[in-house]
Design a protein around this motif. Structure first.
Motif, short mmCIF file in Angstrom:
data_model
loop_
_atom_site.label_atom_id
_atom_site.label_comp_id
_atom_site.label_asym_id
_atom_site.label_seq_id
_atom_site.Cartn_x
_atom_site.Cartn_y
_atom_site.Cartn_z
N PRO A 149 -17.03 5.23 -2.76
CA PRO A 149 -18.22 4.43 -2.49
C PRO A 149 -18.24 3.16 -3.32
O PRO A 149 -17.82 3.14 -4.47
CB PRO A 149 -19.37 5.35 -2.90
CG PRO A 149 -18.80 6.71 -2.99
CD PRO A 149 -17.35 6.56 -3.26
N LYS A 150 -18.74 2.09 -2.74
CA LYS A 150 -18.84 0.80 -3.41
C LYS A 150 -20.30 0.41 -3.65
O LYS A 150 -20.61 -0.29 -4.59
CB LYS A 150 -18.14 -0.25 -2.56
CG LYS A 150 -18.03 -1.60 -3.19
CD LYS A 150 -17.21 -2.54 -2.33
CE LYS A 150 -17.12 -3.92 -2.94
NZ LYS A 150 -16.34 -4.84 -2.11
N TYR A 151 -21.17 0.85 -2.75
CA TYR A 151 -22.60 0.53 -2.85
C TYR A 151 -23.43 1.80 -2.88
O TYR A 151 -23.06 2.81 -2.32
CB TYR A 151 -23.03 -0.30 -1.63
CG TYR A 151 -22.30 -1.62 -1.49
CD1 TYR A 151 -22.72 -2.74 -2.19
CD2 TYR A 151 -21.21 -1.74 -0.64
CE1 TYR A 151 -22.06 -3.95 -2.05
CE2 TYR A 151 -20.54 -2.93 -0.51
CZ TYR A 151 -20.96 -4.04 -1.22
OH TYR A 151 -20.31 -5.23 -1.10
N HIS A 152 -24.61 1.73 -3.54
CA HIS A 152 -25.56 2.85 -3.55
C HIS A 152 -26.97 2.30 -3.58
O HIS A 152 -27.21 1.16 -3.93
CB HIS A 152 -25.31 3.77 -4.75
CG HIS A 152 -25.72 3.17 -6.06
ND1 HIS A 152 -26.90 3.45 -6.66
CD2 HIS A 152 -25.09 2.28 -6.86
CE1 HIS A 152 -27.00 2.78 -7.80
NE2 HIS A 152 -25.91 2.05 -7.94
N ASP A 153 -27.90 3.18 -3.17
CA ASP A 153 -29.29 2.74 -3.12
C ASP A 153 -30.15 3.36 -4.21
O ASP A 153 -31.35 3.11 -4.27
CB ASP A 153 -29.90 3.03 -1.75
CG ASP A 153 -30.07 4.51 -1.48
OD1 ASP A 153 -29.48 5.34 -2.21
OD2 ASP A 153 -30.76 4.84 -0.51
N GLY A 154 -29.58 4.16 -5.08
CA GLY A 154 -30.35 4.80 -6.13
C GLY A 154 -30.99 6.11 -5.70
O GLY A 154 -31.51 6.85 -6.52
N ALA A 155 -30.96 6.41 -4.40
CA ALA A 155 -31.54 7.65 -3.89
C ALA A 155 -30.45 8.61 -3.42
O ALA A 155 -30.72 9.56 -2.69
CB ALA A 155 -32.50 7.33 -2.74
N GLY A 156 -29.21 8.32 -3.78
CA GLY A 156 -28.12 9.22 -3.42
C GLY A 156 -27.31 8.79 -2.21
O GLY A 156 -26.29 9.39 -1.90
N ARG A 157 -27.74 7.76 -1.52
CA ARG A 157 -26.99 7.28 -0.35
C ARG A 157 -25.95 6.27 -0.80
O ARG A 157 -26.24 5.40 -1.63
CB ARG A 157 -27.93 6.68 0.68
CG ARG A 157 -28.87 7.74 1.27
CD ARG A 157 -29.79 7.14 2.27
NE ARG A 157 -30.78 6.30 1.55
CZ ARG A 157 -31.93 5.93 2.06
NH1 ARG A 157 -32.26 6.27 3.28
NH2 ARG A 157 -32.75 5.18 1.35
N THR A 158 -24.74 6.38 -0.26
CA THR A 158 -23.66 5.49 -0.64
C THR A 158 -22.98 4.93 0.60
O THR A 158 -23.12 5.46 1.70
CB THR A 158 -22.61 6.21 -1.50
OG1 THR A 158 -22.07 7.30 -0.75
CG2 THR A 158 -23.20 6.70 -2.81
#
Length: 96
Positions: free
Chosen positions: A60-69
């Motif tokens: 993963p390169k990006y995440h939203d802080g809620a566990g989604r990548t």
């Protein structure tokens, strides 16, 4: 279909070479595990092919802080588009 079958027979391909090791058998009567054999005089059987497995998806390169990548490859996920629409930059979502 006939041309494809003819090419498979011509090159002596096995179901494993065409579809990977998950193939058990086919309707044509070829068995899984059967080695590729020479079909014409003077031809050698095909050797084991390297690198025919499925490529990994990557980390993963990006995440939203809620566990989604998201790996950054392919279609942008909705959470990523929503974050950009809310004013965040792609750099803000990078995993560091």
């Amino acid at each position: 279909m006939a041309r494809i079958r003819e090419a498979i027979d011509h090159y002596g391909l096995t179901p494993e070479e065409l579809f990977g090791s998950a193939v058990k058998s086919t309707a044509r009567g070829r068995r899984a595990g059967k080695a590729a054999t020479a079909t014409k005089p003077g031809r050698k059987a095909a050797g084991k092919r390297v690198g025919t497995g499925r490529a990994s998806m990557g980390s993963p390169k990006y995440h939203d802080g809620a566990g989604r990548t998201w790996t950054g490859v392919g279609k942008r996920p909705n959470w990523f588009k929503d974050a950009l629409a809310a004013g965040k930059k792609a750099e803000d979502l990078l995993i560091r």
